[in-house]
Write an enzyme that holds these catalytic residues in place. Structure first.
Site, PDB file in Angstrom:
ATOM      1  N   GLY A  15       0.821  -1.202   0.000  1.00 31.40           N
ATOM      2  CA  GLY A  15       0.000   0.000   0.000  1.00 31.40           C
ATOM      3  C   GLY A  15       0.859   1.257   0.000  1.00 31.40           C
ATOM      4  O   GLY A  15       1.889   1.313   0.668  1.00 31.40           O
ATOM      5  N   ARG A  25      13.459   9.986  -3.115  1.00 30.12           N
ATOM      6  CA  ARG A  25      14.339  11.132  -3.362  1.00 30.12           C
ATOM      7  C   ARG A  25      15.587  11.057  -2.500  1.00 30.12           C
ATOM      8  O   ARG A  25      16.715  11.300  -2.961  1.00 30.12           O
ATOM      9  CB  ARG A  25      13.562  12.411  -3.071  1.00 30.12           C
ATOM     10  N   VAL A  27      16.983   8.391  -1.069  1.00 32.44           N
ATOM     11  CA  VAL A  27      17.851   7.281  -1.485  1.00 32.44           C
ATOM     12  C   VAL A  27      18.644   7.673  -2.732  1.00 32.44           C
ATOM     13  O   VAL A  27      19.869   7.467  -2.812  1.00 32.44           O
ATOM     14  CB  VAL A  27      17.021   6.007  -1.752  1.00 32.44           C
ATOM     15  N   ASP A 107       5.048  -4.792   6.251  1.00 32.73           N
ATOM     16  CA  ASP A 107       5.519  -6.115   6.642  1.00 32.73           C
ATOM     17  C   ASP A 107       5.570  -7.103   5.482  1.00 32.73           C
ATOM     18  O   ASP A 107       6.464  -7.950   5.413  1.00 32.73           O
ATOM     19  CB  ASP A 107       4.687  -6.677   7.796  1.00 32.73           C
ATOM     20  N   THR A 130       4.038   2.857   5.757  1.00 31.36           N
ATOM     21  CA  THR A 130       2.660   2.421   5.950  1.00 31.36           C
ATOM     22  C   THR A 130       1.978   3.381   6.915  1.00 31.36           C
ATOM     23  O   THR A 130       2.577   3.760   7.931  1.00 31.36           O
ATOM     24  CB  THR A 130       2.572   0.986   6.505  1.00 31.36           C
ATOM     25  N   ASP A 132      -0.412   2.787   8.887  1.00 31.72           N
ATOM     26  CA  ASP A 132      -0.935   2.126  10.090  1.00 31.72           C
ATOM     27  C   ASP A 132       0.003   2.195  11.289  1.00 31.72           C
ATOM     28  O   ASP A 132      -0.413   1.934  12.418  1.00 31.72           O
ATOM     29  CB  ASP A 132      -1.263   0.661   9.796  1.00 31.72           C
ATOM     30  N   GLU A 227     -11.061   0.158  11.546  1.00 33.37           N
ATOM     31  CA  GLU A 227     -11.736  -0.827  10.705  1.00 33.37           C
ATOM     32  C   GLU A 227     -11.613  -2.247  11.249  1.00 33.37           C
ATOM     33  O   GLU A 227     -12.432  -3.110  10.938  1.00 33.37           O
ATOM     34  CB  GLU A 227     -11.193  -0.773   9.281  1.00 33.37           C
ATOM     35  N   ARG A 252     -25.369   8.579  11.743  1.00 29.80           N
ATOM     36  CA  ARG A 252     -24.777   8.542  10.403  1.00 29.80           C
ATOM     37  C   ARG A 252     -23.430   7.835  10.446  1.00 29.80           C
ATOM     38  O   ARG A 252     -22.784   7.742  11.493  1.00 29.80           O
ATOM     39  CB  ARG A 252     -24.599   9.969   9.849  1.00 29.80           C
TER      40      ARG A 252
END
Length: 328
Positions: A15, A25, A27, A107, A130, A132, A227, A252
């Protein structure tokens, strides 16, 4: 001992996350600084197997530090999970005379890099990208800070309409296995409740908490839901349960989805990406391999890929306590 690296390849996989371009950039420009030829690999491991390499220099990466996503594209590859697929990738790297690779991802990306290193003794270094923030060995992964700012901005806007109509909003954020995003944005956004995979609040307790909030004078509420929260099968089931067991709220749902991955990286993520890129290249030059670079106590440190993959990040218990106090 120091390793002579003449050519290095960099790719992004899994992702996307804000800051990946800034890391690319870094690297590329670190390679230029040390007179190392750098190649960008398009489409992650799939491009590695197909030899989809593009020479990059300091000018190739101008104007990308502020861009979200990844200019090298990203793709998931089933073929690389096979020994035959990894052999193809190795052959392409040998053919191009590339001496080491820097893999930017999570991972899954690091698992592929670790296995590749074990099978072919090929130097690899990982940069955690990531939103997360679920990788052990760094306090912040690339994109986490930007995602927090994106979500808080969205929650601020949702609160405006919630308070205007006495509405209860369930706001779903990313976090399938961990609740780092939900916990932080819940506090920053003034959420009445925060539902995360690590803590099972329970449906009845959720309703009791919302009733207490209303009794205390709150006419609208925001509930942030990771989620991966286990209370209901999904956020819409939570809505239905509250609809059936509470009166007076117009309930909602807002699922923020992939917007959390987009947008220009924050200042923090741009600086972090720059530091990680330098550390990754120079660690390979020092002969280090099969590590991930990370931020620990403000310093760039190395963590074995195996530890980064198998470890499990822990939720900040102090933030949980702060959340409980703030929702009073």
């Amino acid at each position: 001992m120091p390793r002579k690296i003449k050519k290095l390849a960099v790719f992004t996989s899994g992702g996307d996350s804000p800051g990946m371009n800034a890391a690319i950039r870094s690297v590329v420009r670190t390679c230029a600084y040390h007179n190392i030829e750098c190649f960008g690999v398009y489409r992650g491991y799939q491009g590695l197997m197909e030899g989809d390499f593009e020479p990059m220099n300091a000018r190739s990466v101008r104007g990308i530090i502020n861009k979200g996503g990844t200019i090298l594209k990203s793709a998931r590859s089933k073929d690389f999970r096979t020994k035959e697929g990894r052999q193809k990738a190795f052959d392409k790297l040998v053919e191009a005379e590339i001496d080491a690779i820097v893999a930017i991802g999570g991972d899954g990306t690091f698992t592929g890099a670790m296995i590749f290193n074990q099978e072919f003794d090929f130097p690899v270094m990982g940069i955690p990208g990531t939103i997360d923030n679920d990788i052990v060995g760094t306090s912040h992964t690339l994109g986490f800070d930007t995602a927090l700012n994106t979500v808080v901005d969205a929650i601020d806007k949702i609160r405006d309409t919630a308070s205007s109509h006495n509405r209860l909003f369930f706001v779903e954020v990313m976090g399938r296995d961990v609740g780092h995003i939900a916990l932080n944005v819940g506090i920053a956004g003034g959420a009445e409740e925060i539902l995360i995979p690590e803590e099972d609040l329970g449906l009845e307790r959720l309703v009791d908490s919302l009733n207490r909030s209303r009794t205390s004078g709150k006419s609208s509420s925001i509930v942030v839901v990771a989620e991966g929260d286990k209370i209901g099968k999904n956020i819409f089931e939570l809505k239905d349960y509250v609809d059936e067991n509470m009166e007076g709220y117009d309930v909602r749902v807002s699922v923020l989805g992939h917007m959390q991955r987009g947008g220009p990286p924050s200042c923090f993520d741009r600086v972090l990406a720059s530091r990680m890129g330098v550390k990754a290249v120079e660690s390979l030059m020092e002969g280090k391999t099969n590590y991930m670079v990370g931020l620990i106590d403000g310093k760039m440190e190395l963590t074995p890929l195996d530890n980064a993959i198998k470890g499990k990040t822990k939720i900040n218990l102090e933030l949980l306590r702060v959340s409980d106090i703030m929702s009073t």
